[in-house]
Design a protein around this motif. Sequence first.
Motif, short mmCIF file in Angstrom:
data_model
loop_
_atom_site.label_atom_id
_atom_site.label_comp_id
_atom_site.label_asym_id
_atom_site.label_seq_id
_atom_site.Cartn_x
_atom_site.Cartn_y
_atom_site.Cartn_z
N GLN A 58 -7.23 -1.11 -1.00
CA GLN A 58 -6.93 -1.40 -2.39
C GLN A 58 -7.30 -0.23 -3.30
OE1 GLN A 58 -8.88 -5.09 -3.43
NE2 GLN A 58 -8.23 -6.05 -1.52
N ARG A 115 -0.84 -2.22 -8.73
CA ARG A 115 -2.22 -2.20 -8.22
C ARG A 115 -3.21 -2.00 -9.35
NH1 ARG A 115 -2.63 2.50 -4.67
NH2 ARG A 115 -4.55 1.67 -3.82
N THR A 157 0.84 -1.20 0.00
CA THR A 157 0.00 0.00 0.00
C THR A 157 0.88 1.25 0.00
OG1 THR A 157 -0.11 0.14 2.43
CG2 THR A 157 -1.78 -1.21 1.31
#
Length: 616
Positions: A393, A282, A145
């Motif tokens: 996410q 991502r 992240t």
Amino acid sequence: MLASLTLEHGFAAPNFVELDETRILRLGRNRTNDVVLHDQHASRWHAELAFEEPDWVLRDLGTTNGTKVNGTRITGPTPLKHGELVGIGEVRLRFADPERGVDHDGPTPRAEQTPPVPSSEATTFQADELSTLVAFMTAAVHETTPNGLAQRGLEAVIKQLHPTCATYHSLDRQAAFPRIVLPKSAPFDGRLGQELSDRVQADRATFWVGTPLPEAGRPTIDPGEFSDALCVPLLAGDDVPEMFGLLQIFQKGRRLSERQVHFCEVLASCLASNLRVLRVRRNLEAENLRYRGVRMGGRSEEMVGTSQPMQKLRDQIRRFADKTFSVLIQGESGAGKQLVGLALHRLGTRRRGPFIEVNCPSVPKELAESQFFGHVRGAFSGAVSDHAGHFQQADEGILFLDGINDLSLEVQGHVLRAFEGENNVIRFVPVGGREPVQVSVRIVATSNRDLQRLVDEGRFREDLYFRLAPTTIHVPALRDHAEDIPDLIQHFLDKFNQEYYRRQGKIDISDEAVEALVDFPWPGNVRQLRAVLERALAMCEPRTRIEKDDLSLPDSRGTTGSRLPTLNVNLLEEMAIIEAMQRADHVQTRAADTLGMHRDTLRSKWEKIQQKQRDG
């Protein structure tokens, strides 16, 4: 002929400059210098060259690595002679002054003859600094992240510099305060932080309050209660690097050193590169999941049609795309609500962030909190590792809640927590965790039911409805823009020709078949139209032309009107699901393909239908 400096080794801009006896020439890494040195061993303002009758004199500006002439470090103002070589880090610049000729003994040294600078002298870093950088880069590989990466970076800064305060800013326009502050109890000056952010975002370069040589003509910034402050941009990318955020360092009681500033810049460069790689990863993961859903659900990703309802829809999307508020997309099943969500993402300010699609009917209420907010290892049986939830996410992007009306009241309560923050900034603690997580997420939700009616029936939370309802986009049913059906037919046939029927030749359709499709009321909307065309393609084999008789339209025996038993969309959907399950021998995957529906969505709806039949 004027005196000059010519680049012979390393990277600098410009690579040739004529010297003006009336001006001082400055050299260093800062882009405001006359010669910008692209070398990590050069200081921001490293050296200057000025004409002092009768010579050109080179001065080092008190740098750690120093300045060399012909390989020897200078210790004070040094007159230059024609042909001598100026060395700063790995950069070599040849000084030429033809009018004065060669006054020094021996041949003019060549760049390749100049002995390389020993690494122990070239680097400004000591073993502990290098160790801290290596530890950060090693740990960064495992972070998933942006906040986790930034936390690692700030921890490295704290370990090496021991500043009063270090912060990370994500450049989110709606976030007035930094994402992360270390130490957590450290004082933070919002006014100073904003001034530093504005300056660095405008200049796209590091700004150091305590720089020994401020930029000419540029006002400095008052550090207030702090003795020194530093703001470093997180830049990464080719050609024109993209800015991923800012690091800010605040110090009380003492000033930062040139070496410490250099350490922060190198660490910021590593952090920015990792943030860039993480974003790409991502986005690829989100795109892959979405693409699999497109393939399984038979969806298209293009909005087709030029009718007035479609033009109105596109206008609404353009108006809402770059705004910050949440959006509710309402429309019948199969009308194209997912396409509207994708369009909002691609046209908005968060288009570089991820688009995370959540199929709400498939979210089990027992695991909803973990799925939305994540969990830490050991939080419950089966939690063998940390898990980033949907909100993490979707950080810096959009969370697309497809079918929010199908969430249970309990799960709706979990989602409502996302609206408790301001300006899309959401704070929560993962399941089993202790430390709060902060993300910036824009929520876009869809519903194929009238949410106000569900509120009145007690099946949807009123407080959640009030958060979503003010900004609603209505997607028109296909029967309300039937003039777009010929374009949709051609669009789907083009896709089928590309995907399935290349060997058999191009598939087309007769005018009679098109008329029949235009006249049909389409309770299943665009999704049903695609399914009918796919079946017609199978029925017309081995021919390459779809005829009217190849179509399978309920109650369409030679009529153009609707002979449906009901016009209630919910009942029609139930009838279609029951029929599809019977035809597929209750194999849900095959039934979902027939309906053009995601398998998880079909499973959830089928369970509700069975429960309804049992109840009554």
